[in-house]
Each structure stands twice: as C-alpha cells, then as structure tokens.
Scaffold this motif. Sequence first.
Motif, short mmCIF file in Angstrom:
data_model
loop_
_atom_site.label_atom_id
_atom_site.label_comp_id
_atom_site.label_asym_id
_atom_site.label_seq_id
_atom_site.Cartn_x
_atom_site.Cartn_y
_atom_site.Cartn_z
N THR A 208 0.84 -1.20 0.00
CA THR A 208 0.00 0.00 0.00
C THR A 208 0.87 1.25 0.00
O THR A 208 2.07 1.17 0.28
CB THR A 208 -0.92 0.01 1.24
N ASP A 209 0.26 2.38 -0.30
CA ASP A 209 0.99 3.66 -0.20
C ASP A 209 0.63 4.38 1.10
O ASP A 209 1.04 5.51 1.33
CB ASP A 209 0.69 4.56 -1.40
N ASN A 210 -0.11 3.69 1.97
CA ASN A 210 -0.63 4.30 3.21
C ASN A 210 0.17 3.82 4.42
O ASN A 210 -0.07 2.72 4.93
CB ASN A 210 -2.12 3.94 3.35
N ASN A 211 1.09 4.64 4.88
CA ASN A 211 1.90 4.27 6.04
C ASN A 211 1.05 4.08 7.30
O ASN A 211 1.34 3.21 8.13
CB ASN A 211 2.96 5.34 6.32
N LYS A 212 0.02 4.89 7.45
CA LYS A 212 -0.83 4.78 8.64
C LYS A 212 -1.54 3.44 8.69
O LYS A 212 -1.69 2.83 9.76
CB LYS A 212 -1.84 5.93 8.67
N LYS A 213 -1.98 2.95 7.55
CA LYS A 213 -2.64 1.65 7.48
C LYS A 213 -1.69 0.55 7.94
O LYS A 213 -2.06 -0.34 8.70
CB LYS A 213 -3.13 1.37 6.06
N THR A 214 -0.45 0.62 7.46
CA THR A 214 0.55 -0.38 7.84
C THR A 214 0.82 -0.31 9.33
O THR A 214 0.89 -1.33 10.02
CB THR A 214 1.86 -0.15 7.06
#
Length: 272
Positions: free
Chosen positions: A54-60
């Motif tokens: 993903t491009d979403n660091n917060k999701k990770t």
Amino acid sequence: MNKIIGFIGGGNMASAIIGGILKSGLTPKDQIIASDKLEETRRFLQERFGVCATDNNKKTAETADILFLAVKPHILPEVIADIKDSIRCDTLLVSIAAGQSIEAIESRFGKPLRLVRAMPNTPALVGAAMSALSPNKHVSNEELAEVISIFESFGACEVVPESMIDVVVGVSGSSPAYVYLFIEAMADAAVADGMPRPQAYKFAAQAVLGSAKMVLETNAHPGALKDAVCSPGGTTIEAVAVLEEQGMRNAVIKAQRACVEKSRKMGKENSK
C-alpha cells in the motif's frame, strides 16, 4: 509466528527480510503488509512475494504487530510524524535506519515504545546477513526472541548493547565493501597473470567464501588457520610477507576505525 509483520519502506533491505521470512515459513504472506510511496516498489513486492502493498503508512502502522521502519535515515522523522498516533501501545517496532539512536526515535514518538534498533548488512540480499540487535528497556525476552527469529531467517544475528552499534557498522555493516575491494584486487592480479576475468572473480570470491566458512565452522583462531596454509619456505608465506610489508593489517584497522568514527559523528548529528 502468529503476528502481522509490517514494513514502512519496501527497498532492498525490506525485500531481503520479507524474502527470508517467507522462505523460512516463519509467517505466511497474507500476514505481511508493506507500504512504500513508489508504485514500482509496491508492484514489485506484490509480484515477487504476494504480500499486501500500500501507499498508506498509517494503514501499515495500524495493522502491524511487529513494524519495521525500513526507510532512509533522513526520511525517518517525517515517517514517525505521520504514524506516531497510529501505532498501538503493544506494537513492537524494529528500526533499521542507520545513525538513528533509540533515544532519538523514542523522542520523536513522544511516548513509551517497544523498540529494537537493528543493523543488518547487504548480504541479507542473498540470505547471508550479519545483523546486530539492540532492544530498549520495554522489549520483553519473548518479543526479542521473535525479532531474533526474523533476522535469523536471512542470516545470523547477535544482541549487542547500543553502544556497540557504531562498532558493528565498521566490522559488519560497511565491511562487505572492504571484502569486495579485496576480491577485486585478487582478481586483478590473476588477470595480470593471464586468467580470464570472470574466472578470476569466481576463484577469488569462492576462496573468500570458503575461508570465512572455515573461521565460522571450525572456531579456530584466524591466525592458526593462516599458519596452517603457510608451509615453510612456500608460496603462501611469501605472499603474506609482502602483505605485511605493505601494511595490509594496519590499513584495515585504520580504515575500519575511521568508519566507526564517521558513524559516531553521524549519529550525533542525527540526534540533534
């Protein structure tokens, strides 16, 4: 390991770690998530390993039980600012950012963390890394054992006090470059004496690989192994005498200590 492992940053080192985890069967691919700003890197991770990218660091950060901070040191402050409110209180963080101390990372998060500072080296890319691990006071023995199992999936590792990390940079982190230089020099000499270059690289590299394996597997002192090769009046002692005359041992010591000093200086600058 029944844990979701996350990676912020999907470059070479993250790829090496993911590859080691999957090859060892430590964690299935559906329990690995990685984020990276580059679409090309995300596509590579998905196609090569079949993991969620993903491009979403917060999701990770929200998803991972064990979260690797695998970005360049100068990007780390920006990444921490982005995710510090997203990680859970029980998340185990592993930072592989060079020159970023435990204290500096803790300060940027602004709250107590379970944090392991790690220093792998580039042979991780072929499953032959030598890594150092330094946990902070909040990491339990069980959590440290989990991190050790991850790093042992792509090489060897040792737990060291953080005060030794800069020494690790000199003796392990940067030292592959010294070895490559040595291999190249040996190959150059062989080419000068008539050997085709591809063959010269193979002879030199395999000799270094075998010699290192002898040290690790026999537990013999390197000096004793050297002596065993040096027959009286023979070819090897002739070469060793020239290396000593030219100051090889002193050059290596000076170079490595310069590397350590540079690492310490960079660490101080990054902590400001």
